[in-house]
Design a protein around this motif. Structure first.
Motif, short mmCIF file in Angstrom:
data_model
loop_
_atom_site.label_atom_id
_atom_site.label_comp_id
_atom_site.label_asym_id
_atom_site.label_seq_id
_atom_site.Cartn_x
_atom_site.Cartn_y
_atom_site.Cartn_z
N ALA A 106 33.71 29.48 -16.23
CA ALA A 106 34.32 30.65 -16.61
C ALA A 106 35.76 30.94 -15.95
N GLY A 107 36.74 30.45 -16.35
CA GLY A 107 37.81 30.27 -15.56
C GLY A 107 37.66 29.35 -14.42
N ARG A 108 37.99 29.78 -13.36
CA ARG A 108 37.60 29.05 -12.07
C ARG A 108 36.17 29.21 -11.50
N ALA A 109 35.42 29.99 -12.06
CA ALA A 109 34.23 30.33 -11.59
C ALA A 109 32.88 29.11 -12.29
N GLN A 110 32.13 28.52 -11.44
CA GLN A 110 31.27 27.67 -12.03
C GLN A 110 30.21 28.37 -12.16
N LEU A 111 29.41 28.19 -13.31
CA LEU A 111 28.19 28.70 -14.04
C LEU A 111 27.03 27.79 -13.93
N PHE A 112 25.95 28.40 -13.70
CA PHE A 112 24.50 27.69 -13.28
C PHE A 112 23.49 28.32 -14.13
N ARG A 113 22.64 27.30 -14.45
CA ARG A 113 21.43 27.75 -15.09
C ARG A 113 20.48 28.07 -14.06
N LEU B 50 18.78 31.21 -25.29
CA LEU B 50 19.58 30.07 -24.36
C LEU B 50 19.37 30.31 -23.10
N PRO B 51 19.50 29.16 -22.28
CA PRO B 51 19.41 29.31 -20.83
C PRO B 51 20.57 30.37 -20.32
N ALA B 52 20.22 31.10 -19.45
CA ALA B 52 21.14 32.02 -18.77
C ALA B 52 22.00 31.29 -17.98
N LEU B 53 23.45 31.67 -18.21
CA LEU B 53 24.35 30.98 -17.17
C LEU B 53 24.90 31.78 -16.34
N VAL B 54 24.81 31.92 -15.11
CA VAL B 54 25.38 32.99 -14.16
C VAL B 54 26.23 32.19 -13.03
N PRO B 55 27.20 32.86 -12.60
CA PRO B 55 28.09 32.38 -11.64
C PRO B 55 27.37 32.40 -10.26
N GLY B 56 28.15 31.54 -9.49
CA GLY B 56 27.59 31.07 -7.89
C GLY B 56 26.79 32.17 -7.40
N PRO B 57 27.33 33.19 -7.01
CA PRO B 57 27.45 34.32 -6.28
C PRO B 57 25.98 34.84 -6.78
N LEU B 58 26.02 35.22 -8.12
CA LEU B 58 24.83 35.88 -8.80
C LEU B 58 23.49 34.82 -8.66
N ALA B 59 23.87 33.59 -8.74
CA ALA B 59 22.64 32.49 -8.56
C ALA B 59 22.19 32.58 -7.16
N ALA B 60 23.19 32.73 -6.21
CA ALA B 60 22.59 32.70 -4.82
C ALA B 60 21.68 33.93 -4.51
N ARG B 61 22.13 35.13 -5.08
CA ARG B 61 21.25 36.27 -4.89
C ARG B 61 20.00 36.01 -5.58
#
Length: 70
Positions: free
Chosen positions: A44-51, A9-20
């Motif tokens: 996930a709650g208020r956090a946006q998740l990105f592929r 499955l595509p990994a979904l990560v929060p914005g700060p980790l995606a940025a890193r």
């Protein structure tokens, strides 16, 4: 015949980790979302998740753009 492994499955990560992972600032991820260059794949709650594949595609597209005139 070898058993086929299920496609990951595509990994979904929060914005700060995606940025890193993309080597940009978290503010850059937020700006790409505001400009429509990147869309969140979930929440996930208020956090946006990105592929990550979407983040890397947005980063490649941004690096191809010429700098705006000063």
């Amino acid at each position: 015949m070898t058993p086929s492994s299920p496609s990951p499955l595509p990994a979904l990560v929060p914005g700060p980790l995606a940025a890193r992972e993309a080597g940009v600032a978290p503010a850059t991820i937020r700006k790409w979302v505001q400009l429509g260059r990147l869309a969140a794949a979930g929440r996930a709650g208020r956090a946006q998740l990105f592929r990550l594949e979407d983040v890397f595609a947005a980063e490649r597209a941004a690096s191809r753009r010429p700098a705006p005139p000063a």
